[in-house]
Design a protein around this motif. Structure first.
Motif, PDB file in Angstrom:
ATOM      1  N   ALA A 152       0.841  -1.198   0.000  1.00 52.35           N
ATOM      2  CA  ALA A 152       0.000   0.000   0.000  1.00 52.35           C
ATOM      3  C   ALA A 152       0.879   1.253   0.000  1.00 52.35           C
ATOM      4  O   ALA A 152       2.025   1.211   0.445  1.00 52.35           O
ATOM      5  CB  ALA A 152      -0.887  -0.024   1.246  1.00 52.35           C
ATOM      6  N   PRO A 153       0.389   2.368  -0.536  1.00 55.07           N
ATOM      7  CA  PRO A 153       1.193   3.590  -0.553  1.00 55.07           C
ATOM      8  C   PRO A 153       1.494   4.085   0.869  1.00 55.07           C
ATOM      9  O   PRO A 153       0.684   3.913   1.783  1.00 55.07           O
ATOM     10  CB  PRO A 153       0.298   4.584  -1.300  1.00 55.07           C
ATOM     11  N   THR A 154       2.648   4.611   1.040  1.00 57.12           N
ATOM     12  CA  THR A 154       3.010   5.191   2.334  1.00 57.12           C
ATOM     13  C   THR A 154       3.074   6.698   2.185  1.00 57.12           C
ATOM     14  O   THR A 154       2.746   7.231   1.119  1.00 57.12           O
ATOM     15  CB  THR A 154       4.372   4.678   2.803  1.00 57.12           C
ATOM     16  N   GLU A 155       3.535   7.322   3.226  1.00 53.41           N
ATOM     17  CA  GLU A 155       3.567   8.796   3.210  1.00 53.41           C
ATOM     18  C   GLU A 155       4.453   9.320   2.083  1.00 53.41           C
ATOM     19  O   GLU A 155       4.128  10.279   1.411  1.00 53.41           O
ATOM     20  CB  GLU A 155       4.099   9.280   4.556  1.00 53.41           C
ATOM     21  N   TYR A 156       5.601   8.625   1.848  1.00 53.17           N
ATOM     22  CA  TYR A 156       6.549   9.150   0.863  1.00 53.17           C
ATOM     23  C   TYR A 156       6.648   8.327  -0.412  1.00 53.17           C
ATOM     24  O   TYR A 156       7.223   8.752  -1.387  1.00 53.17           O
ATOM     25  CB  TYR A 156       7.950   9.252   1.488  1.00 53.17           C
ATOM     26  N   THR A 157       6.128   7.129  -0.354  1.00 49.44           N
ATOM     27  CA  THR A 157       6.340   6.269  -1.540  1.00 49.44           C
ATOM     28  C   THR A 157       5.026   5.763  -2.124  1.00 49.44           C
ATOM     29  O   THR A 157       4.004   5.687  -1.452  1.00 49.44           O
ATOM     30  CB  THR A 157       7.186   5.033  -1.210  1.00 49.44           C
ATOM     31  N   THR A 158       5.141   5.406  -3.387  1.00 52.68           N
ATOM     32  CA  THR A 158       4.032   4.763  -4.090  1.00 52.68           C
ATOM     33  C   THR A 158       4.545   3.448  -4.665  1.00 52.68           C
ATOM     34  O   THR A 158       5.675   3.386  -5.141  1.00 52.68           O
ATOM     35  CB  THR A 158       3.532   5.644  -5.262  1.00 52.68           C
ATOM     36  N   THR A 159       3.702   2.412  -4.587  1.00 55.45           N
ATOM     37  CA  THR A 159       4.065   1.118  -5.156  1.00 55.45           C
ATOM     38  C   THR A 159       3.034   0.740  -6.212  1.00 55.45           C
ATOM     39  O   THR A 159       1.833   0.803  -5.958  1.00 55.45           O
ATOM     40  CB  THR A 159       4.079   0.030  -4.074  1.00 55.45           C
ATOM     41  N   LEU A 160       3.534   0.417  -7.383  1.00 59.65           N
ATOM     42  CA  LEU A 160       2.621   0.016  -8.465  1.00 59.65           C
ATOM     43  C   LEU A 160       2.934  -1.398  -8.905  1.00 59.65           C
ATOM     44  O   LEU A 160       4.096  -1.791  -8.983  1.00 59.65           O
ATOM     45  CB  LEU A 160       2.778   0.936  -9.678  1.00 59.65           C
ATOM     46  N   LEU A 161       1.855  -2.161  -9.182  1.00 59.41           N
ATOM     47  CA  LEU A 161       2.025  -3.484  -9.789  1.00 59.41           C
ATOM     48  C   LEU A 161       1.472  -3.408 -11.203  1.00 59.41           C
ATOM     49  O   LEU A 161       0.462  -2.762 -11.431  1.00 59.41           O
ATOM     50  CB  LEU A 161       1.232  -4.539  -9.024  1.00 59.41           C
ATOM     51  N   GLY A 162       2.133  -4.092 -12.138  1.00 60.67           N
ATOM     52  CA  GLY A 162       1.582  -4.020 -13.481  1.00 60.67           C
ATOM     53  C   GLY A 162       2.367  -4.792 -14.499  1.00 60.67           C
ATOM     54  O   GLY A 162       3.356  -5.467 -14.183  1.00 60.67           O
ATOM     55  N   GLY A 194       4.538 -10.126 -21.549  1.00 63.34           N
ATOM     56  CA  GLY A 194       5.307  -8.975 -21.086  1.00 63.34           C
ATOM     57  C   GLY A 194       5.964  -9.249 -19.742  1.00 63.34           C
ATOM     58  O   GLY A 194       6.074 -10.384 -19.301  1.00 63.34           O
ATOM     59  N   THR A 195       6.393  -8.157 -19.100  1.00 63.42           N
ATOM     60  CA  THR A 195       7.092  -8.291 -17.819  1.00 63.42           C
ATOM     61  C   THR A 195       6.156  -7.849 -16.697  1.00 63.42           C
ATOM     62  O   THR A 195       5.595  -6.753 -16.747  1.00 63.42           O
ATOM     63  CB  THR A 195       8.330  -7.388 -17.801  1.00 63.42           C
ATOM     64  N   TYR A 196       5.983  -8.740 -15.717  1.00 61.35           N
ATOM     65  CA  TYR A 196       5.201  -8.377 -14.545  1.00 61.35           C
ATOM     66  C   TYR A 196       6.159  -7.768 -13.542  1.00 61.35           C
ATOM     67  O   TYR A 196       7.125  -8.411 -13.144  1.00 61.35           O
ATOM     68  CB  TYR A 196       4.519  -9.608 -13.960  1.00 61.35           C
ATOM     69  N   LEU A 197       5.893  -6.530 -13.189  1.00 55.00           N
ATOM     70  CA  LEU A 197       6.880  -5.892 -12.312  1.00 55.00           C
ATOM     71  C   LEU A 197       6.223  -5.059 -11.216  1.00 55.00           C
ATOM     72  O   LEU A 197       5.058  -4.681 -11.307  1.00 55.00           O
ATOM     73  CB  LEU A 197       7.815  -5.016 -13.149  1.00 55.00           C
ATOM     74  N   VAL A 198       7.013  -4.842 -10.193  1.00 60.85           N
ATOM     75  CA  VAL A 198       6.598  -3.950  -9.118  1.00 60.85           C
ATOM     76  C   VAL A 198       7.501  -2.717  -9.207  1.00 60.85           C
ATOM     77  O   VAL A 198       8.715  -2.855  -9.304  1.00 60.85           O
ATOM     78  CB  VAL A 198       6.783  -4.604  -7.739  1.00 60.85           C
ATOM     79  N   ALA A 199       6.892  -1.535  -9.248  1.00 62.64           N
ATOM     80  CA  ALA A 199       7.684  -0.302  -9.303  1.00 62.64           C
ATOM     81  C   ALA A 199       7.440   0.492  -8.018  1.00 62.64           C
ATOM     82  O   ALA A 199       6.294   0.670  -7.600  1.00 62.64           O
ATOM     83  CB  ALA A 199       7.274   0.518 -10.526  1.00 62.64           C
ATOM     84  N   ILE A 200       8.541   0.939  -7.401  1.00 60.62           N
ATOM     85  CA  ILE A 200       8.427   1.746  -6.174  1.00 60.62           C
ATOM     86  C   ILE A 200       9.161   3.052  -6.396  1.00 60.62           C
ATOM     87  O   ILE A 200      10.283   3.047  -6.936  1.00 60.62           O
ATOM     88  CB  ILE A 200       9.057   1.002  -4.969  1.00 60.62           C
ATOM     89  N   PHE A 201       8.534   4.143  -6.028  1.00 63.46           N
ATOM     90  CA  PHE A 201       9.234   5.421  -6.225  1.00 63.46           C
ATOM     91  C   PHE A 201       8.758   6.454  -5.206  1.00 63.46           C
ATOM     92  O   PHE A 201       7.723   6.272  -4.552  1.00 63.46           O
ATOM     93  CB  PHE A 201       9.043   5.935  -7.651  1.00 63.46           C
ATOM     94  N   HIS A 202       9.503   7.527  -5.139  1.00 63.90           N
ATOM     95  CA  HIS A 202       9.180   8.609  -4.209  1.00 63.90           C
ATOM     96  C   HIS A 202       8.026   9.425  -4.755  1.00 63.90           C
ATOM     97  O   HIS A 202       7.952   9.674  -5.965  1.00 63.90           O
ATOM     98  CB  HIS A 202      10.409   9.505  -4.008  1.00 63.90           C
TER      99      HIS A 202
END
Lengths: 666, 158
Positions: A152-162, A194-202
């Protein structure tokens, strides 16, 4: 004659006995109800008070509920074996048993239970579908060892699955790192799509990175409300499905416990649907405030019994024989002696004769019998077909015995025995493979054999052509007789008789030329050809005043001679089909004799090949024999004399779908 | 003339069998697909529709029949193989053509008629036999082809 004469009757009765009377009429199965309002002359006295179909919605709803319960339960019934399954035998019971079920059995609870169980099962099935869909979605994420709640998203980060299109991950990573260093991609699964990936960023770079991902064709996948790692959820799904299947199984058990109600439901169904038919018949009645009138037709043969039964049972009823009006046509009820009766089905399939002509069934019966046999020409096949249908008709007499087609096929089998014996077909040429010790069989075959179709092809062809010629002439004779009987002597002379003479004298001339017949017949033949064709040219069209047109039509009519030629040639199919059976049988035997010499398994393969091969031949050629015999009658024979257009006699009856009541009144 | 082998009559038998089989398989597939469509709605119609579906199958049998008759003629099946000259070989070849071609084309078209019959019988079951009769009309010409082949084969003197 074979069309039963009809009596038109009016039944006038007091309303009080309506229900009983209708039930009795249904049991008698002798009255064809016609619409009282149509063609009735005394409209003033009684009027029909309802328009259109009378229906009873509650009754219909009840019937359809019972039907769906029966359908639901049918899937839980133990399988009944192939034959019974296809034939779906009916319940045979006495009138008392039937009535007892109707009185005692209340379907409401069972119907409701069935409905609930069905709904429950459907819900479970759709839940299985949902779980399976989720599991499908989760499959690529199985190796992701992080619970979904941690993503789940936190205060500073976002996590995307796709899902990212294939082969562009390095590119994406480079572009993203150019933007920011707070970007992390985890390659979870590399699939074809395709590629199933998790992306995490600020969060500070959220918008830029989202745009970038979108530009690369990244599809975000969301799994809201999921707890645990993908693998855990997957495992939970498996056990949930197992659980659901168990529940469905329990429902199946519960439903199976209800199956014993099915017969009762079916009895009730038949009872209610006959009730509905009585209701529907009402709209054809004439009504006054206290009485009602039924108008209909009764076959003359059933009339005395009909009269006796009704008068004996009901007091407040008058049976009146009515006059048949000119424009009225009675319904057609075919009535033939027992051996011919099955062949009525051939007529019925084509359409009923009208009331001014003959029933073609007795005329076609002998031809149909012979033709079917000629198409098969194998005595052993005939014996198999006869035995099969005898067995079926004996075992399922109550159901199948009423199906005329069954008897026609039985007769066809018997005919094939005769024709097979004449042409020496016993499983094709099986006798040739028998050991010398069984030579008496060979002798027996030769004693019965009149000609061998493989050697005497011309004989077989001639037989087919001659039979065809006879049938076509016979058709013309029938038309001549019908015209004479209906008082149209001129038509009889100018059309069917002229054609009959024409085609016969052509044959005479032909045989005269060939020298088969003495030459003086040729001269007589020629004279008759001239005379009859002149008759056809001059008198076929007798109504047109314009003489040139009239003769032109006549000449055109004479051109129809080509169709007679085509018709006769069409009977060659008897020969072709007969030979086809023989040759396929020979091939089966030949292949069988080849495998017989194989070591060890020879016999087993032989038996398998022999059984399947001949069975196939019987089915395919039996079908061909039936269809083509039928065709010869419909296309070549019937048009020579048959007019048709009669409406069939449909007696007012119960028409049960599931039951047969044994102690009927007739 | 010397015996020149069976290549030409074999070609005839092969043409008869494969053209007819081709026609039948296309025909049955057309009718079968139509029937499958009906069965998804009403599986109980299976036995009655089966008649219409297998109807185009007879052409294949006629072709097979023609092919086997050639083999019988050559004495390959239960007999002594005959010796043929060039003329006779070609006669057998051409005798095989009527059944092959008539069965091929009529099988395909019978399949279409039967498919239409299936659609008709789906809506009005009582018309089933009428559909069968129309199908059988197409078959007439395959039968004529077969008859011609048989007569031609029998008229070849070896």
């Amino acid at each position: 004659m074979a069309i039963s004469p009809m009596k038109k009757v009016n039944i006038i009765a007091h309303r009080g006995i309506q229900a009983d009377l209708l039930q009795r009429l249904q049991d008698l199965e002798a009255l064809h109800i016609s619409d009282f309002r149509e063609g009735s002359t005394d409209q003033g006295k009684a009027t029909s008070h309802k328009n259109g179909e009378v229906t009873d919605e509650r009754l219909e709803a009840r019937i359809s509920n019972i039907q769906s319960a029966i359908n639901y339960l049918s899937q839980f019934e133990e399988s009944r074996g192939l034959i019974s399954g296809v034939l779906s035998p009916k319940i045979i019971l006495s009138r008392e048993q039937f009535q007892r079920v109707v009185d005692a059995f209340d379907e409401v609870a069972v119907v409701q239970q069935c409905r609930d169980l069905e709904k429950e099962a459907n819900d479970l099935f759709s839940e299985i579908g949902r779980v399976e869909f989720l599991m499908d979605q989760l499959t690529p994420w199985i190796d992701l060892d992080v619970p979904f709640e941690d993503l789940a998203p936190t205060e500073y980060t976002t996590t995307l699955l796709g899902l990212l299109p294939p082969k562009i991950l390095p590119d994406l990573r480079m572009k993203a790192l150019n933007l920011t260093e707070t970007f992390e991609v985890v390659n979870v699964h590399q699939g074809k799509e395709g590629t199933y990936l998790v992306a995490i960023f600020h969060n500070a770079f959220k918008q830029d990175l989202l745009d970038l991902l979108k530009g690369f064709g990244f599809e975000e996948m969301k799994f809201p409300d999921l707890k645990g790692t993908p693998r855990e959820i997957y495992q939970r799904g498996i056990s949930r499905i197992r659980e659901l299947r168990q529940m469905i199984h329990t429902i199946g058990e519960k439903s199976r416990a209800l199956v014993h109600h099915r017969h009762n439901l079916q009895v009730l169904y038949d009872n209610l649907s006959s009730q509905l038919q009585r209701k529907k018949a009402e709209c054809h009645f004439g009504q006054t405030s206290d009485t009602f009138v039924i108008e209909g037709w009764v076959p003359a043969g059933k009339w005395p019994n009909f009269q006796e039964q009704l008068n004996g049972e009901f007091d407040e009823l008058a049976l009146v024989e009515a006059e048949q009006m000119d424009r009225e046509t009675p319904p057609i009820c075919l009535d033939n002696p027992k051996p011919i009766r099955p062949f009525e089905v051939i007529t019925e399939l084509y359409g009923m004769p009208n009331s001014r002509e003959f029933d073609p069934s007795p005329f076609l019966a002998p031809f149909f019998f012979i033709f079917f046999g000629l198409c098969l020409t194998d005595a052993a096949y005939g014996i198999i077909i006869t035995a099969t249908f005898l067995f079926l008709l004996k075992k399922y007499r109550a159901t199948l015995g009423k199906i005329k087609l069954m008897w026609v096929l039985l007769f066809g089998g018997i005919s094939a025995i005769f024709m097979g014996a004449i042409t020496g077909g016993w499983f094709g040429d099986l006798v040739n493979y028998l050991p010398p010790s069984l030579n008496f069989l060979k002798k027996g075959r030769e004693v019965l054999m009149v000609f061998n179709p493989m050697d005497q092809v011309m004989t077989f062809i001639l037989i087919a052509l001659i039979l065809g010629f006879i049938q076509i002439c016979f058709g013309l004779v029938i038309r001549t007789v019908r015209n004479i009987r209906n008082g149209d002597l001129v038509e009889a002379l100018c059309s069917p008789l002229a054609w009959l003479i024409l085609i016969n004298s052509i044959v005479l001339v032909f045989l005269g030329y060939k020298g088969t017949l003495p030459p003086f017949l040729k001269t007589i033949g020629l004279a008759m050809v001239g005379l009859s064709s002149l008759t056809i040219v001059l008198f076929t069209d007798r109504t047109t005043p314009n003489r040139i047109l009239r003769i032109a039509w006549g000449v055109f009519e004479l051109y129809g001679i080509t169709s007679y030629l085509g018709d006769v040639l069409s009977y060659l199919r008897l020969f072709a089909l007969g030979l086809a059976t023989a040759v396929v049988a020979m091939v089966v035997n030949l292949l069988g004799s080849m495998v017989l010499s194989w070591p060890y398994v020879g016999w087993a393969v032989f038996i398998l090949l022999f059984t399947i091969g001949h069975l196939f031949n019987i089915v395919i050629n039996g079908l061909g024999a039936f269809v083509h015999t039928l065709r010869l009658h419909y296309v070549e024979f019937f048009p020579k004399f048959f007019q048709g257009g009669g409406k069939p006699f449909r007696p007012f009856q119960k028409n049960p779908k599931y039951t047969i009541i044994t102690d009927g009144l007739q | 003339m010397d015996f020149i082998g069976y290549a030409i009559p074999f070609a005839g038998a092969a043409i008869a069998i494969f053209l007819a089989g081709f026609g039948s398989s296309v025909g049955i597939s057309t009718a079968g697909q139509a029937a499958d469509g009906v069965l998804t709605e009403d599986p109980d119609k299976f036995p009655s529709l089966l008649i219409l579906v297998v109807l185009p199958g007879t052409q294949g049998i006629y072709g097979l029949l023609g092919g086997f008759l050639i083999m019988f003629k050559l004495g390959l099946l239960g007999g002594t193989p005959v010796s043929l000259n060039l003329v006779q070989s070609w006669q057998i070849f051409f005798a095989a053509l009527p059944v092959g071609f008539a069965s091929w084309i009529s099988g395909i078209h019978q399949g279409k008629v039967c498919a239409a019959g299936v659609a008709m019988a789906a809506r009005r079951p009582e018309t089933l036999m009428k559909g069968v009769i129309y199908g059988a009309m197409v078959e007439t010409y395959a039968i004529f082809g077969l008859i011609t082949t048989i007569l031609l084969l029998w008229s070849i003197k070896i």
